[in-house]
Design an enzyme around this catalytic site. Sequence first.
Site, PDB file in Angstrom:
ATOM      1  N   TYR A  95       0.821  -1.210   0.000  1.00 19.70           N
ATOM      2  CA  TYR A  95       0.000   0.000   0.000  1.00 19.70           C
ATOM      3  C   TYR A  95       0.857   1.264   0.000  1.00 19.70           C
ATOM      4  O   TYR A  95       1.873   1.342   0.691  1.00 19.70           O
ATOM      5  CB  TYR A  95      -0.895   0.027   1.244  1.00 19.70           C
ATOM      6  CG  TYR A  95      -1.922  -1.072   1.281  1.00 19.70           C
ATOM      7  CD1 TYR A  95      -3.137  -0.940   0.616  1.00 19.70           C
ATOM      8  CD2 TYR A  95      -1.686  -2.246   1.995  1.00 19.70           C
ATOM      9  CE1 TYR A  95      -4.089  -1.953   0.653  1.00 19.70           C
ATOM     10  CE2 TYR A  95      -2.630  -3.262   2.044  1.00 19.70           C
ATOM     11  CZ  TYR A  95      -3.824  -3.107   1.365  1.00 19.70           C
ATOM     12  OH  TYR A  95      -4.754  -4.111   1.406  1.00 19.70           O
ATOM     13  N   GLY A 102     -16.750 -22.181   5.855  1.00 19.67           N
ATOM     14  CA  GLY A 102     -18.030 -21.494   5.914  1.00 19.67           C
ATOM     15  C   GLY A 102     -18.056 -20.431   6.993  1.00 19.67           C
ATOM     16  O   GLY A 102     -17.125 -19.635   7.132  1.00 19.67           O
ATOM     17  N   GLY A 131     -13.729 -11.365   1.846  1.00 24.90           N
ATOM     18  CA  GLY A 131     -14.472 -10.935   3.022  1.00 24.90           C
ATOM     19  C   GLY A 131     -15.476  -9.843   2.709  1.00 24.90           C
ATOM     20  O   GLY A 131     -16.578  -9.812   3.275  1.00 24.90           O
ATOM     21  N   ASP A 132     -15.115  -8.952   1.785  1.00 26.33           N
ATOM     22  CA  ASP A 132     -16.041  -7.901   1.372  1.00 26.33           C
ATOM     23  C   ASP A 132     -17.226  -8.508   0.621  1.00 26.33           C
ATOM     24  O   ASP A 132     -18.372  -8.083   0.800  1.00 26.33           O
ATOM     25  CB  ASP A 132     -15.322  -6.894   0.480  1.00 26.33           C
ATOM     26  CG  ASP A 132     -14.075  -6.328   1.141  1.00 26.33           C
ATOM     27  OD1 ASP A 132     -14.096  -6.097   2.365  1.00 26.33           O
ATOM     28  OD2 ASP A 132     -13.075  -6.127   0.428  1.00 26.33           O
ATOM     29  N   ASN A 161     -12.083  -6.009   9.858  1.00 25.52           N
ATOM     30  CA  ASN A 161     -11.089  -5.794   8.801  1.00 25.52           C
ATOM     31  C   ASN A 161      -9.747  -5.340   9.361  1.00 25.52           C
ATOM     32  O   ASN A 161      -9.198  -4.313   8.945  1.00 25.52           O
ATOM     33  CB  ASN A 161     -11.620  -4.760   7.804  1.00 25.52           C
ATOM     34  CG  ASN A 161     -11.827  -5.341   6.427  1.00 25.52           C
ATOM     35  OD1 ASN A 161     -11.075  -6.215   5.987  1.00 25.52           O
ATOM     36  ND2 ASN A 161     -12.835  -4.870   5.719  1.00 25.52           N
TER      37      ASN A 161
END
Length: 316
Positions: free
Chosen positions: A103, A229, A256-257, A165
């Site tokens: 990043y 799951g 995850g989003d 997150n």
Amino acid sequence: MDVVTFGETMVLFTPESTGMMRYAHTYSRKFGGSETNFAIGLARLGHSVGWISRVGNDELGKAMLSFVRGEGVDTSCVRLDPEAPTGIYFKEIRKANDVKVYYYRKGSAASRMTPTDLNETYISKARYLFVSGITPALSETCCDTVFEAIRMAKRNGLTVVFDPNLRKKLWPEVSARKTLLEIAAQSDIILPGVSEGTFLFGDTDPAKLGQHFLELGAKIVVLKLGEQGAHYFTPEENRHVPGFRVEQMVDPVGAGDGFAAGFISGLLDGLSLQEAVKRANAVGAIVTMVNGDVEGLPERSDLKRFVEAPDEEVIR
């Protein structure tokens, strides 16, 4: 409007070749960020969603806005910042299921968000507010913005959804733990992973983690278990919902989003918690099979075909 969210989205550069990025010469340009991944996932499933943020008043920022709008997300509350750039990041795919992300977001336009960027009238029109634990880590003003958005949501009767997150590289662990727990205590629905639960509470047992989050005041907790799951918890019940088998995982970033989008989509459609978690599992699994943060997010027809696959495709 069904859902409103806010946070940073960046320009994503991915080498056209696999292996170490030092040998890459050509890159594809895409866009990615937890909140817009989530928002686009909902929009593709037919829901109305808005995104609040700042982007640089530069070519990359304008391209990003055009892209997000083109995916059906309302961007009318996104500000162009003439004094800061749009953040960027690089995704290095060394081989299948070996992805590294780098990043370059310090000082970005989105990190300069303040509570004044929020429009309470706009937020009040939604049913759900989606908050990511990434946003408060970007800066003190971003953290202030998160808590002000939650206050606005509470005043206007929205359901607050929180995905922790966790990004340890963005802030000190003590600050991260304190802030994430404070947000969780003000949230109605929490969507943590096991590693995030362990970071916050020190437990590794899914049943104990679910109970810890409920004790903070959440009405629903859905603990993500990867390919196994998810397990949902309410004060009245808890149940494991099996995941879906993926033939080849290409890129796990954004799963995850997608999971969060699938789950909230299920609630918006009036599904039972079990069926909503099943939809979340399906969307998350589909995302992992495609390179890119949003490229694999399914439309309803894609989701239907995947979910109706033979039972042997489900991991028990």
